[in-house]
Design a protein around this motif. Structure first.
Motif, PDB file in Angstrom:
ATOM      1  N   TYR A  70       0.917  -1.299  -0.083  1.00  0.00           N
ATOM      2  CA  TYR A  70       0.075   0.101   0.071  1.00  0.00           C
ATOM      3  C   TYR A  70       0.878   1.356  -0.060  1.00  0.00           C
ATOM      4  O   TYR A  70       2.075   1.114   0.606  1.00  0.00           O
ATOM      5  N   SER A  71       0.356   2.234  -0.733  1.00  0.00           N
ATOM      6  CA  SER A  71       1.043   3.621  -0.532  1.00  0.00           C
ATOM      7  C   SER A  71       0.203   4.723  -0.786  1.00  0.00           C
ATOM      8  O   SER A  71      -1.078   4.560  -0.723  1.00  0.00           O
ATOM      9  N   MET A  72       0.683   5.927  -0.218  1.00  0.00           N
ATOM     10  CA  MET A  72      -0.158   7.082  -0.326  1.00  0.00           C
ATOM     11  C   MET A  72       0.627   8.274  -0.724  1.00  0.00           C
ATOM     12  O   MET A  72       1.835   8.268  -0.594  1.00  0.00           O
ATOM     13  N   ASN A  73       0.019   9.159  -1.425  1.00  0.00           N
ATOM     14  CA  ASN A  73       0.675  10.434  -1.998  1.00  0.00           C
ATOM     15  C   ASN A  73      -0.191  11.508  -1.665  1.00  0.00           C
ATOM     16  O   ASN A  73      -0.960  11.813  -1.962  1.00  0.00           O
ATOM     17  N   MET A  74       0.697  12.478  -0.912  1.00  0.00           N
ATOM     18  CA  MET A  74      -0.107  13.731  -0.522  1.00  0.00           C
ATOM     19  C   MET A  74       0.065  14.649  -1.614  1.00  0.00           C
ATOM     20  O   MET A  74      -0.743  15.845  -1.683  1.00  0.00           O
ATOM     21  N   TYR A  75       0.986  14.469  -2.498  1.00  0.00           N
ATOM     22  CA  TYR A  75       1.273  15.553  -3.558  1.00  0.00           C
ATOM     23  C   TYR A  75       1.496  14.664  -4.834  1.00  0.00           C
ATOM     24  O   TYR A  75       2.008  13.691  -4.802  1.00  0.00           O
ATOM     25  N   GLN A  76       0.781  15.250  -6.003  1.00  0.00           N
ATOM     26  CA  GLN A  76       0.970  14.708  -7.400  1.00  0.00           C
ATOM     27  C   GLN A  76       1.921  15.713  -7.962  1.00  0.00           C
ATOM     28  O   GLN A  76       1.500  17.028  -8.231  1.00  0.00           O
ATOM     29  N   GLY A  77       2.943  15.169  -8.646  1.00  0.00           N
ATOM     30  CA  GLY A  77       3.858  16.146  -9.145  1.00  0.00           C
ATOM     31  C   GLY A  77       4.896  16.354  -8.214  1.00  0.00           C
ATOM     32  O   GLY A  77       4.597  16.028  -7.120  1.00  0.00           O
ATOM     33  N   CYS A  78       6.170  16.726  -8.494  1.00  0.00           N
ATOM     34  CA  CYS A  78       7.219  16.989  -7.468  1.00  0.00           C
ATOM     35  C   CYS A  78       8.190  18.027  -7.881  1.00  0.00           C
ATOM     36  O   CYS A  78       8.719  18.003  -8.935  1.00  0.00           O
ATOM     37  N   GLU A  79       8.433  18.946  -7.085  1.00  0.00           N
ATOM     38  CA  GLU A  79       9.389  20.122  -7.509  1.00  0.00           C
ATOM     39  C   GLU A  79      10.569  19.828  -7.365  1.00  0.00           C
ATOM     40  O   GLU A  79      11.539  20.516  -7.760  1.00  0.00           O
ATOM     41  N   HIS A  80      11.065  18.487  -6.946  1.00  0.00           N
ATOM     42  CA  HIS A  80      12.305  18.132  -6.880  1.00  0.00           C
ATOM     43  C   HIS A  80      13.127  18.132  -8.091  1.00  0.00           C
ATOM     44  O   HIS A  80      14.280  18.500  -8.372  1.00  0.00           O
ATOM     45  N   ALA A 112      -5.951  14.646   2.915  1.00  0.00           N
ATOM     46  CA  ALA A 112      -5.134  13.678   2.959  1.00  0.00           C
ATOM     47  C   ALA A 112      -5.138  12.849   4.451  1.00  0.00           C
ATOM     48  O   ALA A 112      -5.540  11.836   4.708  1.00  0.00           O
ATOM     49  N   PRO A 113      -4.913  13.774   5.593  1.00  0.00           N
ATOM     50  CA  PRO A 113      -5.045  13.082   6.811  1.00  0.00           C
ATOM     51  C   PRO A 113      -6.300  12.603   7.280  1.00  0.00           C
ATOM     52  O   PRO A 113      -6.504  11.781   8.110  1.00  0.00           O
ATOM     53  N   LYS A 114      -7.382  13.422   7.124  1.00  0.00           N
ATOM     54  CA  LYS A 114      -8.962  13.006   7.189  1.00  0.00           C
ATOM     55  C   LYS A 114      -9.092  11.599   6.507  1.00  0.00           C
ATOM     56  O   LYS A 114      -9.902  10.602   6.717  1.00  0.00           O
ATOM     57  N   LEU A 115      -8.844  11.555   5.020  1.00  0.00           N
ATOM     58  CA  LEU A 115      -8.872  10.236   4.223  1.00  0.00           C
ATOM     59  C   LEU A 115      -8.183   9.123   4.786  1.00  0.00           C
ATOM     60  O   LEU A 115      -8.716   8.094   5.194  1.00  0.00           O
ATOM     61  N   CYS A 138       7.150  12.675  -0.319  1.00  0.00           N
ATOM     62  CA  CYS A 138       6.256  13.452   0.504  1.00  0.00           C
ATOM     63  C   CYS A 138       6.481  14.637   1.505  1.00  0.00           C
ATOM     64  O   CYS A 138       6.170  15.348   2.131  1.00  0.00           O
ATOM     65  N   TYR A 139       8.094  14.611   1.269  1.00  0.00           N
ATOM     66  CA  TYR A 139       8.683  15.930   2.151  1.00  0.00           C
ATOM     67  C   TYR A 139       9.410  16.855   1.077  1.00  0.00           C
ATOM     68  O   TYR A 139      10.527  17.700   1.171  1.00  0.00           O
ATOM     69  N   ILE A 148       1.308  18.551   5.318  1.00  0.00           N
ATOM     70  CA  ILE A 148       0.282  17.465   5.098  1.00  0.00           C
ATOM     71  C   ILE A 148       0.723  16.021   5.592  1.00  0.00           C
ATOM     72  O   ILE A 148       0.394  15.217   6.275  1.00  0.00           O
ATOM     73  N   THR A 149       2.399  15.924   5.340  1.00  0.00           N
ATOM     74  CA  THR A 149       3.074  14.789   5.747  1.00  0.00           C
ATOM     75  C   THR A 149       2.975  14.588   7.386  1.00  0.00           C
ATOM     76  O   THR A 149       2.743  13.753   7.845  1.00  0.00           O
ATOM     77  N   GLN A 150       3.164  15.879   7.779  1.00  0.00           N
ATOM     78  CA  GLN A 150       3.342  15.830   9.229  1.00  0.00           C
ATOM     79  C   GLN A 150       2.062  15.537  10.060  1.00  0.00           C
ATOM     80  O   GLN A 150       1.857  14.688  10.987  1.00  0.00           O
ATOM     81  N   GLN A 151       0.923  15.965   9.317  1.00  0.00           N
ATOM     82  CA  GLN A 151      -0.322  15.679  10.016  1.00  0.00           C
ATOM     83  C   GLN A 151      -0.833  14.185   9.901  1.00  0.00           C
ATOM     84  O   GLN A 151      -1.130  13.522  10.635  1.00  0.00           O
ATOM     85  N   CYS A 152      -0.383  13.524   8.610  1.00  0.00           N
ATOM     86  CA  CYS A 152      -0.440  11.996   8.374  1.00  0.00           C
ATOM     87  C   CYS A 152       0.302  11.333   9.440  1.00  0.00           C
ATOM     88  O   CYS A 152      -0.257  10.270   9.838  1.00  0.00           O
TER      89      CYS A 152
END
Length: 357
Positions: A70-80, A112-115, A138-139, A148-152
């Motif tokens: 299982y995985s989860m992604n708080m963001y789609q796309g990545c500024e890195h 994301a945290p609520k979901l 996620c960072y 969002i990652t912190q809240q998750c």
């Protein structure tokens, strides 16, 4: 690279056609030349954060080549902006390009945290490690603003649920106390991606990531605080970082990592075109050599979609890389082991508090 057309701080140097779209557009050289002569900006190179509202956040992973369920992604796309990133193709499903759009159009899942909490509270849910992030980091820089990652992580701690993190950003140290609390019950492992010890290589491959020095310091800080760390030497790219496998492994071990993992670069979907354009502009002296060697690891093509071989490769170069990684493990990680995550506590905390009976 032509300084008139180079886009600073980005991996991809252009957008490529979205395969789901009938029409496409391009930035013409004559337009770029006109803007240069007039002293105008052809491209403002801004990052946009766009809210999206998915119905779920936890994804079941069906690929047999990925070591996660299982995985989860708080963001789609990545500024890195990592030029080789396999996740670029996913941006096409959202209506964007896998090129520059992937780095500059960041989709933000504030719910994301609520979901996640709703998922962990389901009666049918049985605790299995959930990986943040299986697709995009996620960072990444957006996390500094949205948290969002912190809240998750707070949700995972509340429900005593196992979680794994994959990142190449030192921002995880902002959440050190949360990570330590999870590690106390053996509920977390952290994977830090380090692809080179050379800042020059890092800057062209991964332009907006944390420096190598900061990443190694992050491995050390996490390890010293009792958090198990695996270093991902991923991807290994022939004639770019393939010669660094042993020194990378040695440095990872010396900074406290318990293990290493690796994948061989694969340029699936639109990434082959993006990477080829990038390397011919950035490393023109070795572009053809690198592309030919990558092809030799994937049956003569840049785009290898075969399960079982697409992430490991085949042929002499791939075999040499695997042998070097094997030697590195024997030499630097012989007496080290990553712990198995604890999935036995979650059932007691499924409603957010400890059950007595």
């Amino acid at each position: 690279m032509n300084p008139k057309s180079a886009i600073k701080g980005r991996g991809a140097q252009r957008n490529v056609h979205n395969r789901f779209f009938e029409l496409s557009h391009e930035m013409r050289d004559d337009f770029l030349e006109f803007c240069h002569k007039e002293g105008e900006q052809a491209d403002k190179n801004k990052t946009l954060y766009l809210p999206v509202f998915p119905k779920t956040i936890v994804n079941k992973v069906t690929s047999p080549d990925v070591g996660m369920l299982y995985s989860m992604n708080m963001y789609q796309g990545c500024e890195h902006g990592c030029i080789y990133c396999y996740a670029r193709n996913s941006h096409e499903f959202w209506g964007y390009s896998a090129g520059l759009d992937f780095e500059r159009r960041i989709l933000v899942k504030k719910d994301a945290p609520k979901l996640l909490e709703a998922q962990l509270k389901k009666k049918s849910w049985k605790a299995q490690p959930i990986v943040m992030s299986g697709n995009t980091d996620c960072y990444q820089p957006a996390e500094k603003q949205f948290k969002i990652t912190q809240q998750c992580l707070e949700v995972f701690l509340k429900y005593k649920h196992p979680v794994a993190i994959i990142t190449k950003n030192a921002l995880i140290l902002r959440d050190l106390e949360l990570v330590k609390a999870l590690a106390k019950d053996n509920l977390i492992v952290v994977n830090i991606s380090i692809t080179s010890l050379s800042e020059t290589t890092r800057r062209i491959l991964e332009p907006r990531t944390a420096s190598i020095k900061k990443r190694l310091e992050t491995v050390k800080t996490l390890s010293e605080n009792g958090i198990p760390v695996n270093v991902m030497l991923a991807p290994i790219i022939p004639s770019i970082n393939s010669h660094e496998i042993l020194p990378l492994a040695k440095s990872a071990s010396e900074h406290g990592a318990l293990s290493i993992g690796h994948t061989l670069v694969r340029l699936n979907g639109a990434i082959g075109e993006i990477f080829s354009d990038w390397i011919k502009k950035t490393l023109p002296d070795r572009a053809d050599k690198v592309l030919r060697q990558i092809e030799s690891c994937h049956g003569g093509t840049l785009n290898d979609s075969r399960h079982g071989t697409r992430m490991r490769g085949e042929g002499k170069i791939a075999e040499q890389i695997h042998n070097l990684v094997k030697l590195a493990r024997q030499k630097y990680f012989k007496d080290k082991r990553m712990p198995r995550l604890n999935g036995g506590l979650h059932e007691q905390f499924k409603d957010g508090q400890l059950k007595l009976f």
